[in-house]
Design a protein around this motif. Structure first.
Motif, short mmCIF file in Angstrom:
data_model
loop_
_atom_site.label_atom_id
_atom_site.label_comp_id
_atom_site.label_asym_id
_atom_site.label_seq_id
_atom_site.Cartn_x
_atom_site.Cartn_y
_atom_site.Cartn_z
N THR A 8 1.13 -0.99 0.06
CA THR A 8 -0.13 0.00 0.25
C THR A 8 0.93 1.28 -0.07
O THR A 8 1.83 1.12 0.70
N LYS A 16 -3.60 4.64 4.69
CA LYS A 16 -3.05 3.36 4.42
C LYS A 16 -2.90 2.49 5.42
O LYS A 16 -3.42 1.40 5.49
N THR A 18 -4.69 2.74 8.33
CA THR A 18 -6.19 2.47 8.37
C THR A 18 -6.79 1.41 7.67
O THR A 18 -7.71 0.51 8.05
N LEU A 19 -6.58 1.47 6.25
CA LEU A 19 -7.03 0.42 5.49
C LEU A 19 -6.59 -0.91 5.59
O LEU A 19 -7.35 -2.01 5.55
N ARG A 22 -8.28 -1.92 8.94
CA ARG A 22 -9.76 -2.49 8.48
C ARG A 22 -9.71 -3.96 7.95
O ARG A 22 -10.77 -4.64 8.18
N LEU A 111 -3.21 4.60 -2.78
CA LEU A 111 -4.59 5.51 -2.02
C LEU A 111 -4.45 6.64 -2.60
O LEU A 111 -3.47 7.54 -2.65
N ASN A 142 -9.94 6.66 -1.37
CA ASN A 142 -10.31 6.56 0.00
C ASN A 142 -11.02 7.75 0.49
O ASN A 142 -11.06 9.04 -0.11
N ALA A 180 -11.88 3.56 4.32
CA ALA A 180 -11.19 2.57 5.12
C ALA A 180 -11.73 2.72 6.83
O ALA A 180 -12.01 1.92 7.58
N ILE A 186 -14.72 -2.41 1.57
CA ILE A 186 -13.33 -2.86 2.14
C ILE A 186 -13.46 -4.42 1.85
O ILE A 186 -13.05 -5.22 1.02
#
Length: 413
Positions: A8, A16, A18-19, A22, A111, A142, A180, A186
């Protein structure tokens, strides 16, 4: 079950970490004790929310600054596939970290903050993805929740990024709108993005073909170990162990051992302790040849009909990764797969601007995070392929002879 390696990347605060948090959280890939620890540390605990970025931002300095300053690796799996995620930093001064994380990746997730659109870091990371010849790029748009899930904003970003992708020759680009923080698109499709007809991010990652990232045309087998048991019952046993990095090998194939150029044929192939008629990348096997040839670790056994290049002078794109500058004339160890040879950097032809791809005037030296075009002279011939043609046999590293630290990542031209 196959494995997908992806990275990422994006600008600072694009989400990133947080993505990734998640993905791990919603796919139930977090241990209970991990979850409890994160809940205790979470900044948003008063609101009943947990800070998913803490799953990857493990360094104290990162937590204090709210940014990622190193490549954080995470592992998870679903019933359909295993995954290794590399979370690359967003700052320009950590270009080398993205190169490191992306060098073995099958796919990059870039992202974009829906509020900001395509920015300088987006182009920089896309250029690195292009230089490293990554087979797949996912553009994750995002923070759609902060623009009211607007389809028009999403469409405009897709149009802008498509121009970047076309200019760089990126191969397969997929666009996914998501949030995210809120979990939209997601793992499951979001009701708030009903206008989007594509898959959720996790569904795409589970389904994307990774076999097409493996070259099954050009047979390349770097020898890692020569097996000579020297026992009475295995007196004549001579096997060459290693991993097939590309192509297919069959019993009876005519082969050439490089860099010596000696020819023979494959007499037998062992896979998992059993003899087989053929083997292919990325399997680890033992090859037996019809002739007794002087073969050492680092030699490459190739199909004679699919020749490899050999040379002692290499032109490379090089990302410098050391705090000490690179000066022409410096000596290093060069390693490509299992072959390690002494080398010297002859000259620097130009410095590449990773924002514009412009070739700037040749500098007197290369400093940390610079990407340069250089010529390297090796003490003995190197069997190689151009990086853009075959990543598996076109990437090399430079190693400091004294500290044994990796100081440069090379893409052979």
């Amino acid at each position: 079950m196959d494995l997908l390696r992806f990275i990422t990347a994006g600008s600072v605060d694009d989400g990133k970490s947080t993505l990734i948090g998640r993905l791990l959280y919603d796919s139930k890939s977090i241990m209970i004790d991990q979850l409890e620890a994160i809940e205790r540390q979470s900044k948003n605990k008063e609101d009943g929310e947990i800070d998913l970025a803490l799953l990857t931002d493990g360094l104290r300095a990162e937590r204090e600054q709210g940014i990622t300053i190193d490549v954080a690796y995470k592992y998870f799996s679903t019933p359909k596939r295993k995954f290794i995620i590399a979370d690359a930093p967003g700052h320009i001064q950590y270009t080398r970290n993205m190169v490191t994380g992306a060098s073995n990746a099958d796919l990059a997730i870039i992202l974009i903050d829906a509020r900001n659109g395509v920015v300088e870091q987006t182009r920089r990371h896309s250029i690195i993805a292009s230089l490293l010849n990554l087979p797949h790029v996912v553009v994750a748009i995002n923070k759609m929740d902060l623009v009211n899930y607007s389809q028009d904003i999403y469409n405009n970003i897709v149009i802008d990024y498509a121009k970047v992708a076309q200019s760089l020759g990126l191969k397969q680009v997929t666009y996914i709108p998501l949030s995210a923080l809120q979990g939209d698109n997601i793992v499951e499709k979001s009701e708030k993005l009903r206008w989007y007809e594509g898959p959720s991010l996790l569904h795409f990652l589970e389904q994307v073909e990774v076999q097409d990232t493996i070259d099954l045309t050009n047979a390349r087998f770097p020898v890692q170990y020569v097996i000579r048991p020297q026992t009475d019952d295995l007196h004549d046993y001579r096997g060459y162990a290693g991993k097939i990095i590309s192509g297919v090998y069959r019993v009876g194939d005519a082969i050439t051992v490089q860099p010596a150029g000696i020819q023979s044929k494959i007499k037998a192939i062992e896979l998992g302790g059993k003899e087989v008629k053929e083997a292919f990348a990325p399997q680890s096997v033992v090859l037996h040849l019809e002739d007794n040839i002087d073969i050492s670790r680092g030699d490459v056994i190739v199909n004679t009909a699919q020749p490899v290049k050999t040379a002692q002078e290499l032109e490379v794109l090089l990302c410098w990764m050391d705090n000490k500058p690179l000066v022409p004339g410096n000596k290093y160890l060069l390693q490509i797969n299992s072959r390690v040879v002494r080398s010297v950097v002859r000259n620097i032809e130009y410095k590449l601007d990773v924002n514009t791809l412009e070739k700037n005037e040749a500098p007197q030296q290369a400093v940390l995070n610079d990407v340069i075009k250089a010529t390297i002279k090796t003490a003995s011939p190197i069997p190689y392929d151009a990086y853009q043609a075959l990543r598996a046999n076109g990437g090399a590293i430079l190693i400091d002879e004294t500290s044994h630290v990796t100081v440069g990542a090379c893409m052979i031209q």
